[in-house]
Enzyme design. Structure first.
Site, PDB file in Angstrom:
ATOM      1  N   GLU A 477       0.827  -1.214   0.000  1.00 43.79           N
ATOM      2  CA  GLU A 477       0.000   0.000   0.000  1.00 43.79           C
ATOM      3  C   GLU A 477       0.861   1.265   0.000  1.00 43.79           C
ATOM      4  O   GLU A 477       0.630   2.213   0.751  1.00 43.79           O
ATOM      5  CB  GLU A 477      -0.992   0.014   1.171  1.00 43.79           C
ATOM      6  N   PRO A 591     -13.492 -10.702   2.599  1.00 44.32           N
ATOM      7  CA  PRO A 591     -13.656 -12.124   2.911  1.00 44.32           C
ATOM      8  C   PRO A 591     -14.713 -12.810   2.058  1.00 44.32           C
ATOM      9  O   PRO A 591     -14.745 -14.042   1.992  1.00 44.32           O
ATOM     10  CB  PRO A 591     -14.058 -12.118   4.395  1.00 44.32           C
ATOM     11  N   ASP A 632       0.757  -8.839   2.646  1.00 42.61           N
ATOM     12  CA  ASP A 632      -0.568  -8.835   3.263  1.00 42.61           C
ATOM     13  C   ASP A 632      -1.451  -9.750   2.428  1.00 42.61           C
ATOM     14  O   ASP A 632      -1.875  -9.393   1.339  1.00 42.61           O
ATOM     15  CB  ASP A 632      -1.118  -7.402   3.289  1.00 42.61           C
ATOM     16  N   ASN A 634      -4.401 -11.018   3.532  1.00 42.58           N
ATOM     17  CA  ASN A 634      -5.811 -10.863   3.909  1.00 42.58           C
ATOM     18  C   ASN A 634      -6.514 -12.207   4.087  1.00 42.58           C
ATOM     19  O   ASN A 634      -7.672 -12.375   3.702  1.00 42.58           O
ATOM     20  CB  ASN A 634      -6.549 -10.025   2.859  1.00 42.58           C
ATOM     21  N   ASN A 690      -3.081  -7.500  12.216  1.00 45.38           N
ATOM     22  CA  ASN A 690      -4.008  -6.448  11.797  1.00 45.38           C
ATOM     23  C   ASN A 690      -4.994  -6.227  12.947  1.00 45.38           C
ATOM     24  O   ASN A 690      -5.602  -7.189  13.431  1.00 45.38           O
ATOM     25  CB  ASN A 690      -4.736  -6.868  10.518  1.00 45.38           C
ATOM     26  N   PHE A 695     -12.253  -6.224  12.939  1.00 46.69           N
ATOM     27  CA  PHE A 695     -11.462  -7.396  12.562  1.00 46.69           C
ATOM     28  C   PHE A 695     -10.090  -7.323  13.216  1.00 46.69           C
ATOM     29  O   PHE A 695      -9.376  -6.333  13.077  1.00 46.69           O
ATOM     30  CB  PHE A 695     -11.297  -7.485  11.042  1.00 46.69           C
TER      31      PHE A 695
END
Length: 774
Positions: A477, A591, A632, A634, A690, A695
């Protein structure tokens, strides 16, 4: 007389028609002509003829609220002074404003609005004085002694809301009031011929909040963001609006009730077992004898409504600030003098009821002048009243992966510090630094405004990254312009060389806009590594350009519009001569698209196998390739992504149910690498990478080839005690919503790779003792 009958009588006597008139006033937002109010009373009499016939005194009370006024010298109607009880707000030694505007009058609009707001305040005061005198005489717990807060300007819209809702709350002092009202309204809903539904404190609050939110929407629409939609594509831009659906998802539909009404029970303490019900969304504890609220209430993270009014509470526990889902918090008529700074975490709070408390006037005045949201923002934007987190511990690992205890073996840590630049080791960082275009106040309501500002965050990020001083730095990012104008000069000066690749969308944007697109950046220490080759991978482009990937509906509808990338650097470790393949990537966040992430990883691993085949010249030379894949992802440890990396295959995983990606779904995903997550060595003691309110989990990974690399050290978890008082990052001490992963690797096979040679495989000496595979 049973309780239900008594409740029905109380409803008829004390509040239902009058509550409905209050709600009508709130919805209209201003006083109406007197004739309209008379017509409303007549409609009430028509709808409830028996009620008015049996209770003429009550009917007269309704009439008095609209017609029972006296005339002043100017001929304008005003409330009788005797109706304003001692517990109600009144403007002493001043003439009351006219209740309604006489026909033909000409008063400026601003003055009209001020007068109309004053009328609502007077209506609430009259409501409280009329009802308050009849409370407490029915044998139920009475109210506390009323203490009115003397704010600087009691005529503001926000403070009139406090007055009105406080009076309505005082009227609802019947045991199990909310439960009874819900049952009563439920019966009326099922019967179309039943009376009009009753109005509760929650209903009135929602009416007020809805009007305020509508005003905010109009203001925000006039100040639309300049960020282009293309720039924010596939990025989460707001928290889920349907919070109830999220709560249902959290309990997987197994919880059939989520509201508890313990009001009016004379409770002086609460059982700790109550706070095991973490599925609760509404908890009503009003009209009891509570003197304190247990700190364990912070476990009820799902609470949306909490009513603690009319108790004997003198202090609010700081842990209540962790209930960040709270929308409505009622603290009317207690002995509270101050609010904890942890209220900065109540980012969803829409209304805070404080009237009837000896509250700090600075707090009350903020609510009076700017409302509840402004108070929470004030707490949030204060200089940090909390201590800094403890530094993350550096953990050394043995050959078998066990952590070396620094207390019993301090010499190991001293030796590691002296030999940090060993000729067969190197350090690597992986860090999602949160692109400034995604760090919006709407997404990060809990972050102080000044701490969310990019100028503050970029300097904090710079200090943090340079402090760890790793040999390889993989960032996600990173904005294109920021890489070239900020990071490159800084890292060059620190002895690094940088490489960057932005997301695919930049190809379709103007020169100005493409500079705002984020991507992956990798920096290598020039004294430690040299670059052999740089490559990049665009997942959707690779998939469309090769025939071996079947073009299905799911591929076009779900996968192709995700433009994530991987940056691949072939490095040579200067001291050992070992070649190391470092991959830096960032997968899709949602997700709901776990299948897309699995396909992205499947394509990445398959393409890496092809790259290694071509570069080694020895076919499938996977065992001898030193490789690190970080970023990352996720994805949690229950995902198909994690299963594919850690086991070498993923087939018939629930993430892929109902999807069609050709052979990937027919035969599953497979690869020939031997990979392990570096942080699996401390998996039981590393709860997250995270951390946000909605979350918190480990979704960043550093995968490495176990045949060629060994983990010698890891940067440990973040300070647990610190995070017990915070609902999310970034904040004053953490510049991103992720924390960096730092790993120290040792190269197993030293020496340069000679073309045409094949390194011998490791063969354990079983006679010498057991061997433990890492």
């Amino acid at each position: 007389m049973n309780a239900n009958h008594m409740f029905q009588q109380q409803s008829l006597l004390l509040g239902i028609p009058l509550q409905q008139m209050l709600l009508q006033q709130l919805q209209q937002g201003q006083g109406q002509p007197q004739a309209h109010n008379q017509q409303f009373v007549q409609q009430q009499q028509q709808h409830h003829p028996q009620q008015h016939a049996q209770q003429p005194g009550q009917d007269a009370m309704y009439e008095a609220s609209f017609r029972g006024t006296s005339s002043n010298a100017n001929g304008a109607n005003s409330f009788p002074q005797q109706l304003l009880g001692p517990g109600s707000y009144s403007v002493q030694n001043q003439m009351l404003q006219p209740k309604f505007m006489p026909l033909g009058s000409s008063i400026p609009p601003q003055q009209q609005q001020s007068q109309q707001q004053g009328q609502l305040s007077q209506l609430g005061a009259q409501l409280g004085s009329q009802l308050g005198g009849q409370m407490g005489s029915n044998g139920y717990p009475g109210q506390n002694k009323v203490v009115s807060v003397n704010v600087d300007d009691p005529t503001t819209m926000y403070w009139q809301h406090q007055i009105l809702l406080c009076q309505l709350s005082r009227a609802e002092n019947i045991p199990h009031f909310y439960a009874r009202q819900f049952a009563l309204n439920s019966r009326k809903t099922k019967n179309p011929y039943a009376d009009v539904k009753s109005v509760t404190l929650i209903d009135a609050t929602k009416t007020i909040v809805s009007a305020l939110e509508e005003q905010e929407k109009q203001q925000k629409a006039a100040q639309a963001s300049q960020t282009t939609s293309a720039l924010m594509r596939n990025k989460k831009t707001e928290v889920e609006d349907d919070e109830e659906q999220r709560m249902m998802t959290r309990t997987k539909g197994k919880q059939l009730w989520c509201h508890m009404d313990l009001s009016g029970q004379g409770l002086s303490s609460l059982s700790p077992r109550l706070f095991q019900y973490d599925f609760l969304e509404s908890l009503y504890l009003n009209n009891n004898k509570l003197t304190e609220v247990p700190s364990i209430i912070g476990k009820l993270r799902g609470l949306r409504v909490l009513d603690l009014s009319h108790n004997r509470i003198s202090e609010v526990p700081p842990e209540l600030g962790m209930c960040f889902n709270l929308r409505y918090l009622y603290l009317f008529d207690n002995y509270i003098k101050r609010l904890p700074h942890e209220f900065r975490n109540l980012i969803e709070l829409l209304f805070l009821g404080i009237e009837g408390n000896p509250i700090d006037l600075s707090v009350a005045n903020i609510i009076s002048e700017r409302g509840t949201k402004a108070l929470i923002g004030q707490f949030r934007d204060m200089d940090p009243p909390y201590p800094e987190p403890k530094p993350r511990s550096w953990l050394l690992l043995k050959e078998d992966g066990e952590v070396i205890d620094p207390v019993f073996e301090p010499e190991k840590y001293a030796e590691d510090h002296l030999n940090k630049d060993g000729n067969d080791s190197f350090t690597l960082m992986s860090y999602n630094i949160l692109c400034q275009h995604y760090a919006t106040p709407k997404m990060y309501k809990y972050t102080p405004t000044w701490a969310l500002d990019w100028n503050y965050r970029k300097n904090s990020l710079k200090e943090e990254i340079l402090r760890y001083n790793t040999d390889v730095i993989c960032l996600q990012e990173v904005e294109t312009r920021t890489f070239h104008e900020f990071w490159t000069p800084i890292m060059n000066e620190a002895g690094y060389k940088g490489f960057f690749f932005s997301k695919t969308r930049s190809k379709t944007m103007s020169e100005l806009e493409l500079k705002k697109v984020d991507g992956c950046a990798t920096f290598i220490r020039s004294s430690k590594f040299s670059l052999i080759l740089k490559q990049h991978l665009e997942y959707n482009t690779v998939c469309m350009g090769l025939d071996r990937y079947k073009k299905t509906k799911d591929l076009f509808n779900r996968f192709m519009n995700k433009d994530h990338v991987a940056l691949i650097t072939h490095l040579q470790h200067l001291e050992s001569g070992e070649r190391i393949l470092v991959v830096n990537t960032h997968l899709h966040w949602d997700p709901a698209f776990n299948d897309v992430k699995a396909l992205q990883v499947g394509i990445l691993l398959e393409e890496l196998q092809n790259i290694i085949k071509k570069s080694s010249g020895q076919g499938e030379d996977f065992k001898n390739t030193a490789m690190i894949i970080c970023g990352d992802f996720n994805s949690t440890k229950l995902s198909a992504v994690y299963q594919l990396f850690s086991t070498g295959s993923a087939h018939k995983h629930e993430d892929m149910d109902g999807r069609d990606y050709g052979r990937f779904t027919d035969d599953g995903f497979h690869h020939n690498f031997k990979l392990k997550s570096a942080y699996d060595h401390i998996a039981s003691n590393f709860p997250f990478s995270n951390y946000t309110p909605t979350f918190t989990n480990e979704i960043d990974y550093v995968w490495y080839s176990t045949n060629t690399l060994h983990v010698k050290g890891l940067l440990g978890k973040a300070d647990e005690e610190y995070f017990q008082h915070h609902i999310g990052i970034p904040n004053a001490h953490f510049p991103s919503d992720h924390i960096p992963l730092v790993t120290k690797f040792q190269i197993r096979n030293k020496g340069p790779m000679v073309s045409g040679s094949k390194k011998p495989e490791f063969k354990p000496d079983l006679k010498a003792g057991s061997s433990r595979k890492t």
